[in-house]
Design a protein around this motif. Structure first.
Motif, short mmCIF file in Angstrom:
data_model
loop_
_atom_site.label_atom_id
_atom_site.label_comp_id
_atom_site.label_asym_id
_atom_site.label_seq_id
_atom_site.Cartn_x
_atom_site.Cartn_y
_atom_site.Cartn_z
N ARG A 1 58.03 28.60 59.71
CA ARG A 1 57.44 27.28 59.97
C ARG A 1 55.92 27.32 59.94
O ARG A 1 55.26 26.32 59.62
CB ARG A 1 57.92 26.76 61.33
N TYR A 2 55.33 28.46 60.27
CA TYR A 2 53.88 28.58 60.32
C TYR A 2 53.30 28.74 58.90
O TYR A 2 52.24 28.20 58.60
CB TYR A 2 53.48 29.77 61.20
N ALA B 1 53.33 33.30 64.54
CA ALA B 1 54.72 33.50 64.97
C ALA B 1 54.84 34.57 66.04
O ALA B 1 55.79 34.55 66.83
CB ALA B 1 55.58 33.87 63.76
N THR C 1 53.13 35.04 68.68
CA THR C 1 52.96 34.49 70.03
C THR C 1 53.64 33.13 70.20
O THR C 1 53.75 32.64 71.31
CB THR C 1 51.46 34.32 70.36
N GLY C 2 54.10 32.53 69.11
CA GLY C 2 54.75 31.23 69.19
C GLY C 2 56.26 31.34 69.10
O GLY C 2 56.82 32.44 69.04
N PRO C 3 56.98 30.21 69.10
CA PRO C 3 58.44 30.22 68.92
C PRO C 3 58.81 30.94 67.62
O PRO C 3 58.26 30.64 66.57
CB PRO C 3 58.80 28.73 68.86
N ALA C 4 59.74 31.89 67.72
CA ALA C 4 60.01 32.74 66.55
C ALA C 4 61.49 33.05 66.38
O ALA C 4 61.86 34.13 65.93
CB ALA C 4 59.21 34.04 66.67
N ARG C 5 62.35 32.14 66.73
CA ARG C 5 63.78 32.40 66.70
C ARG C 5 64.30 32.72 65.31
O ARG C 5 65.25 33.50 65.13
CB ARG C 5 64.52 31.19 67.27
N HIS D 1 62.87 34.34 62.86
CA HIS D 1 62.01 35.32 62.23
C HIS D 1 62.65 36.71 62.17
O HIS D 1 63.76 36.91 62.67
CB HIS D 1 60.65 35.35 62.93
N GLY E 1 60.90 35.84 71.13
CA GLY E 1 61.82 34.92 70.46
C GLY E 1 62.85 35.58 69.57
O GLY E 1 63.82 34.93 69.15
N THR E 2 62.67 36.86 69.25
CA THR E 2 63.60 37.52 68.32
C THR E 2 64.40 38.66 68.94
O THR E 2 65.19 39.30 68.25
CB THR E 2 62.82 38.08 67.11
#
Length: 329
Positions: A119-120, A140, A142-146, A148, A305-306
């Motif tokens: 998304r980034y 990604a 530090t952000g939402p990374a489901r 990834h 997130g991963t």
């Protein structure tokens, strides 16, 4: 979307000449990903060379391999008789990879070159993306990374390679056929992709101005059983959280040949050779399958997130090994 020049050459030589290594020029085939990225402002080519009508379509079986033209659509390959009979993992990956509408447009060559769904990367308003802007960082991490990757990544980039069929083709040691200004060459698909942990902006070994013309898929030995399992948030068209392409030749309860590809977890279509080594010559048992799955995700690099993907990938691989091996206990 910025304005661009549109060119439709008559043949491969004309396509290469129209491209001529110009950094502002791009090839266009099915366009199912490229046009979206152009509309979003991620890609801004000044010229598109339309190769969709070049004679690079269809598949032929020669000896122990299936040769597929790069412009063959996903749907055409999925209905190929050799694929149906000898390559169930490829067929299932194709059918699970996209809706019918997209499968009738998307080409095999384009699918292998599809860009990440990060998304980034796909949002130019996000400044920190080493894949889009080298040296800017990775939002990604530090952000939402489901959605990834956990393998072949680092703090520089955790973008995921989203292709399904590439996972199956990597497991089968497929070879990419390439033509360019310097002539023709062949590259094993396992060597074609480059991990995101190094230089995220460089995703593969295809030089600018080169063109994928076909893919050669070695056929596994007779008696090999195979399949593709895709774990996702919903049954309808969706990208994989994790996936596993498995091909096993089992004789007298012993794994004589094992080929594995993992999706949804790698910055490239992931070939876990350590897992294959665990299986080779070992009994086809749940205990061995779990050991292989542990080896497959060894060295995973996660962010909050991963983290869940490590265990999910293990379970996905064990389940598919049991399914293909027909082990029920």
């Amino acid at each position: 979307m910025r304005t661009f020049e549109y060119v439709r050459p008559d043949g491969v030589p004309g396509a290469l000449a129209a491209h001529a290594g110009d950094a502002a020029t791009a090839f266009l085939a099915g366009g199912t990903t490229q046009l979206d990225l152009m509309k979003d402002g991620v890609l801004e080519p000044a010229r598109l060379v339309d190769i969709s009508r070049l004679p690079m379509r269809g598949s032929t079986t020669t000896g122990a391999a299936l040769r597929v033209g790069a412009l063959t659509t996903m749907e055409e390959l999925a209905t190929d008789p050799t694929v149906e009979r000898r390559l169930p993992l490829v067929r299932e990956a194709l059918l699970l990879g996209a809706s019918v509408q997209l499968r009738n447009m998307a080409t095999i060559g384009g699918n292998l070159l599809q860009r990440t769904r990060c998304r980034y990367f796909r949002d130019p308003a996000v400044p920190a993306c080493n894949k889009r802007a080298p040296g800017s960082g990775c939002a990604a991490v530090t952000g939402p990374a489901r959605m990834h990757a956990i393998l072949g990544v680092s703090e520089r980039c955790i973008a995921l390679h989203a292709s399904d069929v590439a996972v199956a083709l990597v497991a089968l040691d497929a070879v990419v056929e390439i033509e360019g200004p310097g002539g023709a060459r062949r590259v094993p698909l396992t060597e074609f992709y480059l991990e995101a942990g190094g230089r995220p902006e460089v995703e593969h070994t295809l030089e600018h101005g080169e063109l994928i013309t076909g893919v050669e898929i070695p056929l596994p030995p007779e008696g090999t059983r195979s399949g593709y399992l895709k774990v996702r948030d919903r049954v309808s068209y969706e990208f994989a959280l994790t996936s596993a392409a498995v091909a096993l030749l089992i004789e007298d309860g012993v794994v004589r040949d094992a080929r594995i590809g993992l999706g949804g977890v790698g910055s490239t279509p992931w070939r876990p050779r350590a897992a294959e080594a665990v299986l080779s010559g070992a009994p086809a048992t749940p205990e061995v399958f779990r050991e292989a799955a542990d080896a497959a995700v060894a060295g995973a690099w996660t962010v909050p997130g991963t983290e869940f993907k490590v265990e999910l990938a293990r379970r996905t691989l064990v389940r598919q090994l049991r399914t293909v091996a027909e082990v029920t206990r």
